[in-house]
Design a protein around this motif. Structure first.
Motif, PDB file in Angstrom:
ATOM      1  N   ASP A 254      16.961  17.967  -4.487  1.00 38.22           N
ATOM      2  CA  ASP A 254      15.342  18.234  -3.970  1.00 38.22           C
ATOM      3  C   ASP A 254      14.876  16.683  -3.361  1.00 38.22           C
ATOM      4  O   ASP A 254      15.421  15.800  -4.066  1.00 38.22           O
ATOM      5  CB  ASP A 254      14.535  18.430  -5.166  1.00 38.22           C
ATOM      6  N   THR A 255      14.564  16.818  -2.229  1.00 37.83           N
ATOM      7  CA  THR A 255      14.279  15.451  -1.395  1.00 37.83           C
ATOM      8  C   THR A 255      13.578  14.383  -2.249  1.00 37.83           C
ATOM      9  O   THR A 255      13.675  13.286  -2.464  1.00 37.83           O
ATOM     10  CB  THR A 255      13.606  15.877  -0.089  1.00 37.83           C
ATOM     11  N   GLU A 256      12.111  15.042  -2.659  1.00 32.85           N
ATOM     12  CA  GLU A 256      11.539  14.220  -3.441  1.00 32.85           C
ATOM     13  C   GLU A 256      12.185  13.479  -4.822  1.00 32.85           C
ATOM     14  O   GLU A 256      11.813  12.481  -5.341  1.00 32.85           O
ATOM     15  CB  GLU A 256       9.938  14.792  -3.809  1.00 32.85           C
ATOM     16  N   LYS A 257      12.995  14.505  -5.538  1.00 33.48           N
ATOM     17  CA  LYS A 257      13.435  14.159  -6.758  1.00 33.48           C
ATOM     18  C   LYS A 257      14.739  13.051  -6.536  1.00 33.48           C
ATOM     19  O   LYS A 257      14.634  12.142  -7.168  1.00 33.48           O
ATOM     20  CB  LYS A 257      14.260  15.271  -7.320  1.00 33.48           C
ATOM     21  N   VAL A 258      15.043  13.058  -5.198  1.00 31.00           N
ATOM     22  CA  VAL A 258      16.125  11.879  -4.773  1.00 31.00           C
ATOM     23  C   VAL A 258      15.279  10.506  -4.556  1.00 31.00           C
ATOM     24  O   VAL A 258      15.708   9.742  -5.254  1.00 31.00           O
ATOM     25  CB  VAL A 258      17.107  12.385  -3.492  1.00 31.00           C
ATOM     26  N   MET A 259      14.161  10.817  -4.049  1.00 32.45           N
ATOM     27  CA  MET A 259      13.374   9.438  -3.748  1.00 32.45           C
ATOM     28  C   MET A 259      13.218   9.009  -4.963  1.00 32.45           C
ATOM     29  O   MET A 259      13.102   7.902  -5.211  1.00 32.45           O
ATOM     30  CB  MET A 259      12.248   9.768  -2.790  1.00 32.45           C
ATOM     31  N   GLU A 260      12.581   9.720  -5.732  1.00 31.24           N
ATOM     32  CA  GLU A 260      11.958   9.458  -7.310  1.00 31.24           C
ATOM     33  C   GLU A 260      13.369   8.733  -8.336  1.00 31.24           C
ATOM     34  O   GLU A 260      13.109   7.807  -8.805  1.00 31.24           O
ATOM     35  CB  GLU A 260      11.270  10.578  -8.261  1.00 31.24           C
ATOM     36  N   ILE A 261      14.475   9.343  -8.156  1.00 29.87           N
ATOM     37  CA  ILE A 261      15.510   8.785  -8.783  1.00 29.87           C
ATOM     38  C   ILE A 261      16.094   7.219  -8.275  1.00 29.87           C
ATOM     39  O   ILE A 261      16.314   6.514  -8.939  1.00 29.87           O
ATOM     40  CB  ILE A 261      16.754   9.760  -8.915  1.00 29.87           C
ATOM     41  N   ILE A 280      14.833  12.573   3.977  1.00 35.33           N
ATOM     42  CA  ILE A 280      14.252  11.483   3.189  1.00 35.33           C
ATOM     43  C   ILE A 280      13.208  10.696   4.264  1.00 35.33           C
ATOM     44  O   ILE A 280      12.128  10.402   4.077  1.00 35.33           O
ATOM     45  CB  ILE A 280      15.174  10.501   2.545  1.00 35.33           C
ATOM     46  N   LEU A 281      13.774  10.691   5.609  1.00 32.73           N
ATOM     47  CA  LEU A 281      13.173   9.752   6.506  1.00 32.73           C
ATOM     48  C   LEU A 281      11.897  10.584   7.055  1.00 32.73           C
ATOM     49  O   LEU A 281      10.924   9.823   7.199  1.00 32.73           O
ATOM     50  CB  LEU A 281      14.046   9.475   7.689  1.00 32.73           C
ATOM     51  N   ASP A 282      12.015  11.930   6.988  1.00 29.24           N
ATOM     52  CA  ASP A 282      10.793  12.515   7.398  1.00 29.24           C
ATOM     53  C   ASP A 282       9.937  12.999   6.427  1.00 29.24           C
ATOM     54  O   ASP A 282       8.740  13.673   6.783  1.00 29.24           O
ATOM     55  CB  ASP A 282      11.246  13.861   8.206  1.00 29.24           C
ATOM     56  N   HIS A 283       9.914  12.763   5.249  1.00 27.09           N
ATOM     57  CA  HIS A 283       9.255  13.204   4.140  1.00 27.09           C
ATOM     58  C   HIS A 283       8.056  12.534   4.135  1.00 27.09           C
ATOM     59  O   HIS A 283       7.889  11.251   4.225  1.00 27.09           O
ATOM     60  CB  HIS A 283      10.027  12.840   2.644  1.00 27.09           C
ATOM     61  N   PRO A 284       6.806  13.258   4.006  1.00 30.13           N
ATOM     62  CA  PRO A 284       5.601  12.567   3.986  1.00 30.13           C
ATOM     63  C   PRO A 284       5.054  11.610   2.992  1.00 30.13           C
ATOM     64  O   PRO A 284       4.230  10.674   3.227  1.00 30.13           O
ATOM     65  CB  PRO A 284       4.633  13.605   3.940  1.00 30.13           C
ATOM     66  N   ARG A 285       5.919  11.482   1.686  1.00 24.89           N
ATOM     67  CA  ARG A 285       5.537  10.690   0.720  1.00 24.89           C
ATOM     68  C   ARG A 285       6.470   9.550   0.681  1.00 24.89           C
ATOM     69  O   ARG A 285       6.454   9.094  -0.642  1.00 24.89           O
ATOM     70  CB  ARG A 285       5.364  11.537  -0.488  1.00 24.89           C
ATOM     71  N   ARG A 286       7.518   9.562   1.676  1.00 25.80           N
ATOM     72  CA  ARG A 286       8.420   8.417   1.562  1.00 25.80           C
ATOM     73  C   ARG A 286       7.913   7.213   1.113  1.00 25.80           C
ATOM     74  O   ARG A 286       8.481   6.473   0.109  1.00 25.80           O
ATOM     75  CB  ARG A 286       9.342   8.437   2.801  1.00 25.80           C
ATOM     76  N   ASP A 287       7.034   6.729   1.823  1.00 24.76           N
ATOM     77  CA  ASP A 287       6.492   5.261   1.569  1.00 24.76           C
ATOM     78  C   ASP A 287       5.873   5.123  -0.139  1.00 24.76           C
ATOM     79  O   ASP A 287       5.526   4.070  -0.419  1.00 24.76           O
ATOM     80  CB  ASP A 287       5.483   5.040   2.373  1.00 24.76           C
ATOM     81  N   GLU A 288       5.803   6.193  -0.737  1.00 25.69           N
ATOM     82  CA  GLU A 288       5.288   6.050  -1.973  1.00 25.69           C
ATOM     83  C   GLU A 288       6.407   5.558  -3.109  1.00 25.69           C
ATOM     84  O   GLU A 288       5.970   5.179  -4.357  1.00 25.69           O
ATOM     85  CB  GLU A 288       4.858   7.345  -2.447  1.00 25.69           C
TER      86      GLU A 288
END
Length: 515
Positions: A254-261, A280-288
Motif C-alpha cells: 500500500d503506497t501510503e503505508k510504505v511512506m508511513e513505514i 510514491i512520487l505521484d502520491h498527493p500526500r508524499r510531502d507529509e
C-alpha cells in the motif's frame, strides 16, 4: 575479517556473535534482536524434530511477508531441511501441486488473510493430500479451527532442551553443498519447475547482492518483494542476515503505508518494481512523510526511464538507484553499482556479480555461468540438460547485448514469457489451463501492454465447431484455476491461429493485432 559462512545456520550464528543486540526484524509491534531471532529459530527447528521431521525433508511455506516466514525458513534449515516457498497468489490447486511434488513433511500456511483461508483452499483442491505437520501463521483473521493444524505458539511450545540440542547438532551438520531450497518457476512446458539451490548458492547470491547494495548494520531494509520469490528471500532477508541489517517485512503493498513505514522506521533500503517508486512520487500526500533516510533503491523486471531515476534521486533522496538481472535459476547475475550514472542504470541491468560469467550466444541469447547456477530442476534431468549445457552455461532464453564495459542490456525474450505486475507469466501454462474450458479447440496467449501492470494476458481462442464460449466463460475459468496475475484480461475469438510451415503458432502475428 571473517570469511563468508557457507550455510544459513552458520550465517545466523555469525550474526548473533557480531550483532547480538542489534535488531534483526521489525514487524509492527514485533521487534526481534538477532539473539531473539536465533532463539525462535531453534524453537521452530526443535518443534520440527519433535514432529519427526528429518534432515533432507522438505517444508513448504505458503504465507505472506511476516517475521514468521523468516523464522520458519531459518528453522527448517536449522533442522537440516529444505525450504519450499509457495506463491501466495496461487490457488489451492496450484499450491497442492507443489506440496505433493516435493512430498512436503511440513507446511507453514497463513491463517485467514485477505478474506481467504489458504489451508481450507488446499484441502478443497486436494482432499487426499496429507502433510504430517501443518503450522498456521496467525494473521489476525477468523481462522477456521482444525484439529490437524498447529497454531504458531502451540507449535513452538513443543520445543524442549533435548530437542533443541538435537536441532543444534543438525544445524552444525548442514554442509554448503546441501540443498537449501526449491523455488518453483513456471516452465515453458506448461508446468511449474522446481529450481534446486545449495546453501552455498543461496548465501553466495545474497552476499553479492548485499555487497552491491552496500548493506550494513546501519540499514533498515523494507522488504515489499515477496519472501516466496528469490528477490524477497535471497536478495532480501538472507542478504540482511549476512550484513547485519534490520528486516522490515511488508505483507500487503500500500503506497501510503510504505511512506508511513519509511518515515517511522527510518528505512534506508527500498527495492521494488519501478511502479512502486512512481506511485510514491505521484502520491498527493508524499510531502507529509519524512523519507530523507532513503539511501538505496534496487529495481528490475521492467525498464526504468532515466527521468524516473533522476526523480528518485532528486525528490526521494536516494543516493543510488540500481538495476539488476537474474532468474530463479541464477537469482542475481548482474547488478549496477552505487556509482553508476542514471543513463547506465536506465539502459542496462548492470555488470556481472556473484561470480557469474556473462556472454551472448546464438541468436543473441544471454548465457550465464558460475558457482551460483542452480543445481538443476526437481525430478527433471531432461529439462536441466536442456537449460544448462555441457560447458556449464545456463541458457536464459532472454536476448541482450553486452557493452565494452561488461554491462548487460535486456532487449527481448526468446521465450514467450511476459511480466505482469512484476510476476513472470508463461503462456504455455495459461494455455494448458484454458484448453480445458468447454468449447475451446485451440488457444494462444500473449502479453499486451498495460499502463498499470506493464503487461497483461490476452487469449486468442479458436472455438470448437458448434460451440461459442464467451469471454466471461474463459476469464471465469482462468480465475478459478490460476493465480490472478496469470489470468488473461481480454479474449479474442478467431477462426484459426497463424502458424508457420512446421505448425508453430506465430505469436508475433498475434502481437500485431491492434484491437
Amino acid at each position: 575479517m571473517n570469511t563468508t559462512p557457507g550455510t544459513t545456520p552458520a550465517a545466523l550464528i555469525r550474526a548473533v556473535g557480531e550483532h547480538a543486540n542489534g535488531l534483526a526484524v521489525v514487524d509492527g509491534d514485533t521487534r526481534l534482536t538477532f539473539t531473539r531471532l536465533h532463539e525462535y529459530v531453534r524453537d521452530f527447528a526443535a518443534a520440527l524434530v519433535a514432529r519427526g521431521f528429518r534432515p533432507g525433508d522438505r517444508a513448504a511455506i505458503w504465507s505472506p511477508n511476516t517475521f514468521h516466514w523468516e523464522i520458519a525458513a531459518l528453522g527448517v534449515h536449522w533442522a537440516g531441511g529444505v525450504v519450499v516457498p509457495v506463491n501466495t497468489r496461487y490457488t489451492g490447486s496450484e499450491a497442492a501441486d507443489i506440496v505433493e511434488r516435493v512430498n512436503a513433511a511440513a507446511l507453514v500456511v497463513a491463517g485467514e488473510f485477505l478474506g481467504s483461508d489458504r489451508y481450507t483452499q488446499l484441502q478443497q483442491a486436494a482432499p487426499d493430500l496429507a502433510v504430517p505437520t501443518v503450522v498456521r501463521v496467525p494473521l489476525g483473521g477468523n481462522d477456521t479451527p482444525s484439529s490437524d493444524v498447529f497454531d504458531w505458539e502451540d507449535f513452538l511450545a513443543l520445543a524442549t532442551d533435548d530437542l533443541r540440542a538435537e536441532a543444534d547438532a543438525r544445524a552444525a551438520a548442514v554442509q554448503p553443498d546441501d540443498v537449501a531450497d526449491i523455488l518453483f518457476t513456471s516452465g515453458t512446458t506448461g508446468r511449474s519447475k522446481g529450481v534446486l539451490s545449495a546453501h552455498r548458492q543461496t548465501i553466495g547470491v545474497a552476499d553479492a547482492w548485499g555487497d552491491c547494495a552496500e548493506l550494513s548494520p546501519a540499514d533498515n531494509y523494507l522488504i515489499i518483494n515477496p519472501f516466496f520469490h528469490s528477490f524477497g528471500y535471497k536478495a532480501g532477508f538472507a542478504a540482511a542476515l549476512l550484513k547485519g541489517s534490520t528486516v522490515v517485512p511488508m505483507a500487503v503493498f500500500d503506497t501510503e503505508k510504505v511512506m508511513e513505514i519509511v518515515s517511522r522506521e527510518s528505512i534506508s533500503v527500498l527495492p521494488g518494481a519501478p511502479t512502486i517508486y512512481q506511485s510514491i512520487l505521484d502520491h498527493p500526500r508524499r510531502d507529509e512523510y519524512d523519507m530523507s533516510t532513503l539511501r538505496i533503491a534496487i529495481t528490475g523486471a521492467a525498464p526504468v526511464p532515466v527521468a524516473l531515476v533522476e526523480r528518485m534521486q532528486r525528490e526521494l533522496s536516494f543516493d543510488a538507484v540500481l538495476t539488476a538481472y537474474g532468474q530463479t535459476e541464477a537469482v542475481v547475475a548482474t547488478m549496477c553499482r552505487t556509482d553508476d550514472d542514471p543513463v547506465t542504470v536506465s539502459n542496462s541491468s548492470g555488470r556481472a556479480t556473484a561470480g557469474f560469467e556473462v556472454r551472448i550466444g546464438d541468436k543473441d541469447e544471454i548465457l550465464l555461468r558460475g558457482p551460483n547456477v542452480m543445481l538443476g530442476y526437481l525430478d527433471d534431468p531432461e529439462a536441466t540438460a536442456a537449460t544448462i549445457d555441457a560447458d556449464g552455461w545456463l541458457h536464459t532464453g532472454d536476448v541482450g547485448t553486452l557493452d565494452d564495459r561488461g554491462y548487460l542490456a535486456i532487449t527481448d525474450r526468446l521465450k514467450d514469457m511476459y511480466i505482469s505486475g512484476g510476476f513472470n507469466v508463461y503462456p504455455a501454462e495459461v494455455e494448458s489451463a484454458l484448453l480445458r474450458v468447454p468449447g475451446v479447440h485451440e488457444v494462444a496467449v500473449i502479453g499486451v501492454p498495460d499502463t498499470r501492470m506493464g503487461e497483461v494476458g490476452r487469449a486468442f481462442v479458436v472455438p470448437l465447431d458448434g460451440h461459442r464460449p464467451t469471454e466471461g466463460d474463459i476469464i471465469a475459468y482462468a480465475k478459478e484455476k490460476l493465480a490472478n496475475f496469470k489470468v488473461p484480461r481480454s479474449v479474442r475469438f478467431v477462426d484459426t491461429l497463424p502458424r508457420n510451415p512446421s505448425g508453430k503458432v506465430l505469436k508475433n502475428v498475434l502481437r500485431e493485432e491492434k484491437s
